[in-house]
Design a protein around this motif. Structure first.
Motif, short mmCIF file in Angstrom:
data_model
loop_
_atom_site.label_atom_id
_atom_site.label_comp_id
_atom_site.label_asym_id
_atom_site.label_seq_id
_atom_site.Cartn_x
_atom_site.Cartn_y
_atom_site.Cartn_z
N ALA A 30 44.07 43.86 35.85
CA ALA A 30 42.80 43.68 36.53
C ALA A 30 42.14 42.74 35.94
N ARG A 34 41.22 38.77 37.37
CA ARG A 34 40.07 38.37 37.58
C ARG A 34 39.64 37.06 37.22
N ALA A 48 41.15 43.32 40.68
CA ALA A 48 41.92 44.61 41.09
C ALA A 48 43.39 44.67 40.88
N ILE A 96 39.45 48.25 38.13
CA ILE A 96 38.67 47.00 38.46
C ILE A 96 38.01 46.50 37.55
#
Length: 160
Positions: A30, A34, A48, A96
């Motif tokens: 994640a 990102r 995510a 996340i």
């Protein structure tokens, strides 16, 4: 009038180093995705990673658009892709991570309301909980045992 109490349970980890190996790898995925978010307007990046029952990890990052609100959040990007590519597989977990180009984000940042509703659709569809881990760019990680846990008053197919 009757008072009704709704309780939710979260687990707090001081850092992702306290997570189980599988969960740590999911959060690392994640974090990496990102960094590839397209966020020229908000400067707020989210990644995510969705873990499927087969062990496959499906990734998503937020994708902004100058014509607000035409963009899409990382959580929905990932969960919709998981649903499209693996419609018959169970989704086990989602990790996340969120960061800002403008300030440090050490506080866990949960999904927005639209993402919570979309995630819940997949959890109710498969009738099995989806564990959720969320964090800022670094620091504390929160774990929710299910999506329903973060959306106790929910709307789903049984509401129709």
């Amino acid at each position: 009038m009757k008072k009704v109490e709704i309780n939710t349970v979260f687990y707090e980890f001081d850092s992702m180093n306290e997570l189980e190996l599988e969960d740590m790898k999911l959060m690392e995925a994640a974090i990496e995705i990102r960094k590839k978010a397209y966020a020229p307007y908000s400067k707020f990046r989210v990644g995510a990673a969705v873990l499927m029952d087969s062990g496959t990890i499906v990734l998503g990052s937020n994708q902004e658009n100058a014509a607000y609100p035409s963009g899409l959040c990382a959580e929905r990007t990932a969960i919709f892709q998981a649903g499209a590519l693996y419609p018959d597989e169970t989704i086990r977990k989602i990790a996340i991570s969120a960061s800002s180009d403008l300030k440090e984000t050490k506080t866990p940042i949960p999904p927005c309301g639209a993402c919570r509703q979309s995630l819940l659709e997949y959890e109710t569809k498969q009738t099995e909980p989806i564990e959720m881990f969320f964090m800022g760019a670094s620091g504390v990680v929160f774990k929710s045992p299910s999506i329903l846990n973060i959306l106790p008053f929910h709307f789903d197919k049984d509401s129709l």
